[in-house]
Enzyme design. Structure first.
Site, short mmCIF file in Angstrom:
data_model
loop_
_atom_site.label_atom_id
_atom_site.label_comp_id
_atom_site.label_asym_id
_atom_site.label_seq_id
_atom_site.Cartn_x
_atom_site.Cartn_y
_atom_site.Cartn_z
N GLU A 288 0.85 -1.20 0.00
CA GLU A 288 0.00 0.00 0.00
C GLU A 288 0.88 1.24 0.00
O GLU A 288 2.03 1.18 0.40
CB GLU A 288 -0.86 0.04 1.28
N LYS B 248 2.40 4.53 1.47
CA LYS B 248 2.60 5.00 2.84
C LYS B 248 2.36 6.50 2.84
O LYS B 248 3.13 7.27 2.26
CB LYS B 248 4.01 4.68 3.33
N ARG C 192 -1.99 9.58 11.96
CA ARG C 192 -2.87 8.42 12.06
C ARG C 192 -4.24 8.85 12.57
O ARG C 192 -4.33 9.65 13.51
CB ARG C 192 -2.24 7.42 13.03
N ARG D 283 -3.69 8.31 17.09
CA ARG D 283 -2.99 7.05 17.35
C ARG D 283 -3.00 6.67 18.83
O ARG D 283 -2.99 5.51 19.18
CB ARG D 283 -1.56 7.25 16.84
N GLU E 81 -4.96 7.65 7.59
CA GLU E 81 -4.17 8.83 7.88
C GLU E 81 -4.95 10.06 7.45
O GLU E 81 -5.73 9.99 6.48
CB GLU E 81 -2.86 8.81 7.08
N PHE F 169 -6.79 3.16 5.02
CA PHE F 169 -6.10 1.96 4.55
C PHE F 169 -6.60 0.68 5.22
O PHE F 169 -6.12 -0.40 4.90
CB PHE F 169 -4.58 2.08 4.66
N ARG G 153 3.20 -4.06 17.39
CA ARG G 153 4.21 -3.68 16.41
C ARG G 153 4.91 -4.97 15.99
O ARG G 153 6.03 -5.25 16.38
CB ARG G 153 5.21 -2.69 17.02
N LYS H 156 7.22 -1.22 7.32
CA LYS H 156 7.41 0.01 6.55
C LYS H 156 8.73 -0.19 5.82
O LYS H 156 9.73 -0.52 6.45
CB LYS H 156 7.42 1.24 7.44
P1 AMP Z 1 6.23 5.29 11.06
O1 AMP Z 1 5.38 6.45 11.50
O2 AMP Z 1 7.39 5.69 10.23
O3 AMP Z 1 6.52 4.36 12.20
O4 AMP Z 1 5.34 4.43 10.06
C1 AMP Z 1 4.17 3.77 10.46
C2 AMP Z 1 3.00 4.69 10.29
O5 AMP Z 1 2.77 4.96 8.91
C3 AMP Z 1 1.70 4.11 10.74
O6 AMP Z 1 1.55 4.18 12.13
C4 AMP Z 1 0.70 4.97 10.02
O7 AMP Z 1 0.44 6.12 10.79
C5 AMP Z 1 1.43 5.40 8.77
N1 AMP Z 1 0.89 4.87 7.51
C6 AMP Z 1 0.84 5.55 6.35
N2 AMP Z 1 0.30 4.81 5.37
C7 AMP Z 1 0.00 3.61 5.90
C8 AMP Z 1 -0.57 2.40 5.39
N3 AMP Z 1 -0.96 2.29 4.12
N4 AMP Z 1 -0.74 1.37 6.25
C9 AMP Z 1 -0.35 1.47 7.55
N5 AMP Z 1 0.19 2.58 8.08
C10 AMP Z 1 0.37 3.64 7.29
#
Ligand code: AMP
Length: 610
Positions: A303, A305, A310, A333, A362, A402, A474, A480
């Site tokens: 998907e 990102k 969130r 979140r 998001e 998402f 997690r 990611k």
């Molecule tokens: P990070 O903030 O770098 O830890 O990345 C994880 C976060 O990316 C998640 O907690 C979401 O807030 C965000 N995110 C953005 N797009 C997506 C997606 N398609 N699926 C899940 N999380 C996403």
């Protein structure tokens, strides 16, 4: 239960260093809590409201100090309390250092009744206090707190002060509460040969009896008199713990879960469902690579990102008779209610998404063309309480969903990613839904990532297509994609003509590392290149064509590409004996000649150091 008893138990927990013994103390407290179980379970965690509820008491340290000073007597000022706090370092210890009894007679005269505080009374009073708002609410809060401290013993005051600030400091975390609930209400008796005569003390049935005893309010010191070792320790099984954990994940309400465990057992816990309007913890992601994903799951759900904040979207049906629109709530979140800050998201959801539903996604800031703006822009909107309308003019936000956790009355937490995504696509207009590619093909995934980056997103998320939604986790089911750690500079020694739209351009480029005076191939790169760059690269490389065989061309080693990759692995496919996993074009190194490109030795070193 009297608050004095609760405080005595809390004090025991605070001085108990061993985890298992603490669980036993908490379990015993729960068993004895009777009708106050829900409240007691929250209090041990320093909560008045369940974890999903973002209501706060809104009492700052200053107001609390003032209330303590007032209750401590006429000669004590808030400044004195502050001085003591500087020494003690913690408000509970300070509160325990005053004798509030001096005014107890007065409190009794004023309607306090002269009897001690009960857990329920403290809970109800703090809830009223949380609801106080508007002009004069600060004074009312002060008076209410004064009323409570005024009737508190030093030990009660200690835990009351901590409760007001939301931290009990008694070493009881969420895991302890989970274990204690399972032990108190689900687990059978411990079978212990040496102490078999104690087995009958803590059976599930006895636990309930204990609870009833507690409800009848017999004294204050049951647990204090009965040391941990006097009571048999029940040991919950992994299944029992999982049942409690699961209900907690779904509800984020420890009080309710404890009550259900006691009254309905495991079946009751398993029947705990999501509720629209009650947020759950967001599922989180680890960093990972496409290689990790494909190795673990064979294929990946990919998907976009989104670079936003969130948001969990809850859509409840409006009052049909009144013809009201759907009732939309938005949570961050951390499960804070952010509904009022994001009116256009609320309007969009109310207009387009059928209730009941719970979505995950998001909120992104977008420009006038709907293109994503950097994350910082969303932050200007996300938790805003004032000037929302003015800011709405300045920064436009939109939903990008998402995931779908609940639709049409059905919980989807246990459904696989692919099914949840299908439900999401039925519910939400395409423009507000992340695309989904399920693929086992690195090239296809790379192209999806490239399109995602080109569209201004952060990259891609990789998800196990079969995985369920586990709130707060997690785990390894959501990755990611890690940005490439290193880049290498490689010589372009071959290429292929493109196809279709790209037929007039060289498309795929064969890369080689320097190997003495020669070049050793290490892989092809075709991704990370825009159409415009492709035209430039063809113009740059066409003069270097040495020979052609169908679509394949051989090139003079003349041009150096900087290339990102996820991993270097051994491979019989290329003459170097290595292959780049997930290679991505970064740039033409116009400043480098083939003699400056990376050598096979460096590739070997990089491969070994991974
Ligand atoms: P990070 O903030 O770098 O830890 O990345 C994880 C976060 O990316 C998640 O907690 C979401 O807030 C965000 N995110 C953005 N797009 C997506 C997606 N398609 N699926 C899940 N999380 C996403």
């Amino acid at each position: 239960m009297q608050f004095a008893e609760f405080a005595a138990r809390a004090s025991e927990m605070e001085t108990e260093p061993a985890d298992l013994a603490t669980v036993a103390l908490v379990r015993d407290l729960f068993c004895d809590a009777g009708d106050d179980l829900t409240v007691v379970v929250r209090f041990v965690q320093g909560r008045v409201f369940p974890a999903w509820d973002s209501t706060t008491l809104d009492v700052g340290p200053r107001l609390l100090r003032e209330a303590i000073a007032r209750a401590a007597g006429q000669n004590v000022t808030a400044g004195d309390v502050e001085d003591r706090l500087a020494d003690a370092g913690e408000i509970g210890a300070v509160a325990a250092g005053y004798d509030f009894g001096g005014q107890r007679g007065l409190a009794a005269f004023a309607g306090g009744g002269g009897d001690g505080l009960s857990v329920r009374e403290v809970d109800e009073t703090l809830r009223e206090l949380a609801a106080a708002s508007g002009a004069g609410s600060e004074d009312r809060k002060l008076n209410t707190l004064f009323g409570l401290f005024n009737r508190a013993s030093p030990e009660e005051a200690k835990y009351l002060a901590r409760l007001v600030l939301g931290e009990m400091r008694i070493g009881v975390g969420e895991g302890t509460v989970r274990d204690a609930v399972a032990e108190a209400f689900l687990a059978g008796p411990e079978v212990d040969d040496d102490e078999g005569d104690e087995d009958d003390i803590a059976t599930g049935g006895d636990a309930d009896d204990d609870a009833e005893d507690g409800a009848s309010g017999d004294g204050t010191d049951t647990a204090a008199e009965e040391s941990v070792s006097d009571r048999a320790t029940t040991h919950a099984t992994a299944d029992e713990l999982a049942a409690v954990e699961r209900a907690l994940q779904v509800s984020n309400d420890y009080g309710m879960v404890a009550r259900v465990a006691r009254e309905e057992g495991r079946d009751g816990l398993e029947a705990v469902r999501l509720e629209v309007g009650r947020p759950v913890q967001a599922m989180l992601a680890q960093a990972g690579t496409v290689t990790d994903a494909l190795e673990a799951w064979d294929e990946a759900a990919v998907e976009r990102k989104f670079d936003g904040a969130r948001v969990q979207v809850h859509v409840a049906s409006g009052d049909e008779e009144e013809g009201a629109a759907a009732d939309v709530s938005l949570f961050s979140r951390n499960m804070d209610d952010v509904t009022d800050a994001l009116p256009e998201v609320v309007e969009f959801v109310a207009d387009h998404v059928d209730a009941p539903a719970i979505l995950d996604g998001e909120v992104v800031a977008v420009d006038d063309d709907g293109e994503p703006l950097p994350f910082q822009e969303v932050l200007r909107r996300f938790r805003r309480k004032h000037d929302v309308d003015r800011m709405r003019e300045e920064v436009r936000v939109e939903l990008r969903a998402f995931d779908c956790l609940h639709a049409g009355g059905e919980d989807l937490l246990d459904a696989p990613v692919t099914e949840r995504h299908a439900r999401l696509s039925e519910l939400v207009p395409e423009s507000a839904v992340s695309g989904l590619l399920v693929s086992d093909d690195e090239g296809e995934i790379a192209a999806f990532e490239e399109a995602s980056l080109d569209a201004g997103h952060e990259g891609v998320m990789l998800k196990n297509p079969d995985s369920t939604y586990s709130p707060g986790d997690r785990g390894k089911n959501w990755l990611k994609r890690k940005p490439d750690v290193e880049t290498v500079d490689l010589v372009v020694t071959g290429a292929e003509w493109g196809e279709g739209r790209r037929a007039n351009h060289l498309g795929t480029f064969l890369l080689s590392a320097r190997d003495g005076d020669d070049y050793a191939t290490i892989g092809n790169v075709a991704t990370g290149i825009t159409d415009e760059e492709l035209a430039d690269l063809s113009a740059l490389l066409e003069p270097e064509i040495v020979s052609e065989d169908g679509q394949t061309v051989e090139l003079n080693p003349a041009v150096v590409f900087e290339v990102g990759y996820e991993e270097i692995q051994r491979s019989p496919t290329y003459s170097s004996g290595y292959a780049l996993r997930f290679p991505r074009f970064v740039a033409v190194r116009e400043d480098k000649t083939p003699a400056d490109a990376d050598s096979l030795e460096r590739i070997e070193r990089l491969a070994e150091s991974q």
